[in-house]
Design a protein around this motif. Structure first.
Motif, short mmCIF file in Angstrom:
data_model
loop_
_atom_site.label_atom_id
_atom_site.label_comp_id
_atom_site.label_asym_id
_atom_site.label_seq_id
_atom_site.Cartn_x
_atom_site.Cartn_y
_atom_site.Cartn_z
N ARG A 140 -0.09 -59.83 49.81
CA ARG A 140 0.34 -61.01 49.06
C ARG A 140 0.73 -60.45 47.61
O ARG A 140 1.89 -60.82 47.21
CB ARG A 140 -0.36 -62.30 49.19
N GLN B 167 -2.59 -70.11 53.64
CA GLN B 167 -2.61 -69.26 54.46
C GLN B 167 -4.01 -68.71 55.06
O GLN B 167 -4.28 -68.67 56.05
CB GLN B 167 -1.63 -67.99 54.12
N ASP C 25 -4.66 -59.62 53.97
CA ASP C 25 -3.52 -60.57 53.84
C ASP C 25 -3.25 -61.03 52.25
O ASP C 25 -2.40 -61.16 51.93
CB ASP C 25 -3.69 -61.76 54.37
N ASN D 48 -9.12 -59.63 57.76
CA ASN D 48 -7.85 -60.07 57.71
C ASN D 48 -7.56 -60.77 56.55
O ASN D 48 -6.57 -60.81 56.02
CB ASN D 48 -7.77 -61.01 59.01
#
Length: 397
Positions: free
Chosen positions: A362, A382, A358, A354
């Protein structure tokens, strides 16, 4: 696209010795342009976000730059090392001796080095006598977007080198040396300038800076400077050493002694597992095609930074640093020392896919720009919150 136009006294373009293109992708190779510019013609709106060092105009260095500029008998462009700019492209109007530089992305285009020189010229050129002419040397690099951080670090070494050299002379790195005494890379760290070692102590300090709980003690304080400014991390370490010299147990870096080697092992785990975790979240995805990721051009594999494990890919630090820094969420302090509330390696295996997914996503939203990811506070937050949330969920079970 921002256009900055100004007159030059002379200009020379240096051909890239490797050719027009970097490789068979037909990507244009970096180019180097040198220009001599009348200081009165230097434009005022050159972006400075790309310069990793803040300008302290009260230093002796700044004073010497000012004195050189205002001198009636010294050629400034020879005595001063000049200004380094990064640009998307350049265009030269030979008929009017006019140069245009194109700025597309201010995270990689603008003033890279020579910030003190630039500020000094803007602040003091009006004090030059009517008959006094001074010139400044401008170097412009194009096509360095993918290697921008390396260029910025390489060109901004003077203060950093000085701080490192003095720190080594005063044995300020002994607490690090003692902590890594049993690690295989202990003799492969350059603590002084021009040592032929693979690991710069400044890289060590950037990682430790991420886990300084005195500096970053909650989910709002992100260690983005670990990526954007090595000098900040070197300075923080030496400042902490001096501050707690008579009370070393209060030094946040001393408090890391029990977790320090884990931080380097975590970095190595993340670095060697990026492709694997990317495939876990993108079945059939090819990590080597992600912008900024390098693949070997021969059968020789890449080696991980600390433990020299074989890798089929080299990952940009703009991806690695926010992921590694996220595991500060598992660090706490008790009885004057730092400890892990949970094993960061186990957590990376659990949620690493994850974090990697991510981070890559991004980068895509930021224009496929790993450098922008490394500087993006939102990305750091985040990923930190992802680790913290998983920890809280595991604790609730």
């Amino acid at each position: 696209m921002q256009k900055i136009k100004f007159k030059v006294e002379s200009l020379r373009k240096i051909p890239n010795p490797y050719g027009i293109f970097m490789d068979d992708t037909k990507k244009k190779a970096p180019e180097m342009i040198f220009a001599i510019v009348d200081v009165r013609e230097l434009p005022e709106k050159i972006p400075t976000k790309t310069n990793p060092r803040e300008q302290n105009m009260r230093t002796k260095v700044a004073g010497r730059i000012k004195d050189g500029l205002l001198s009636d008998h010294s050629p400034f462009f020879i005595l001063n090392r000049g200004i380094l700019l990064s640009a998307k492209d350049v265009k030269f109007d030979n008929a009017n001796s006019e140069l245009t530089i194109f700025i597309e992305d201010e995270t990689v285009h603008g003033n890279v080095d020579g910030g003190h020189t630039y500020r000094t010229i803007l602040d003091y050129r009006d004090r030059l006598g009517a008959d006094t002419k001074q010139f400044v040397r401008i170097e412009i690099l194009t096509g360095i977007e993918d290697i921008f951080e390396d260029v910025a670090a390489a060109r901004n070494t003077s203060v950093q080198v000085q701080d490192k050299a003095i720190a080594e002379l005063k044995q300020k790195f002994n607490m690090i040396k003692e902590s890594i005494e049993s690690e295989p890379f202990k003799d492969n760290i350059a603590y002084r300038e021009n040592e032929d070692k693979d690991i710069d102590v400044a890289d060590i300090l950037t990682l430790l800076y991420m886990f300084n709980l005195e500096k970053h003690d909650n989910r709002e304080k992100m260690a983005v400077s670990a990526y954007s400014s090595k000098q900040t991390c070197v300075k923080d370490y030496t400042t902490s050493y001096d501050k707690y010299e008579d009370n070393v147990e209060s030094n946040p870096y001393y408090k890391m002694k029990n977790v320090m080697t884990d931080i380097f092992k975590l970095y190595d785990l993340v670095e060697t597992s990026m492709a694997r975790k990317y495939r876990e979240v993108n079945s059939g995805g090819i990590y080597g095609r992600v912008k900024g990721v390098e693949v070997p051009k021969s059968e020789t594999k890449f080696k991980s930074k600390f433990y020299k494990k074989n890798m089929d890919h080299r990952t940009p630090k703009g991806f690695l640093y926010p992921i590694v820094g996220a595991f500060r969420a598992l660090l706490a302090e008790k009885d004057g020392v730092y400890y892990w509330k949970a094993d960061p390696m186990e957590y990376f295996e659990e949620i690493g896919k994850n974090l990697v997914g991510d981070t890559v996503e991004r980068s895509r939203t930021l224009g496929n720009n790993p450098n922008a990811v490394g500087k993006d506070t939102g990305t750091w937050k985040q990923l930190y919150n992802n680790v913290l949330t998983q920890y809280l969920l595991n604790q609730a079970e």
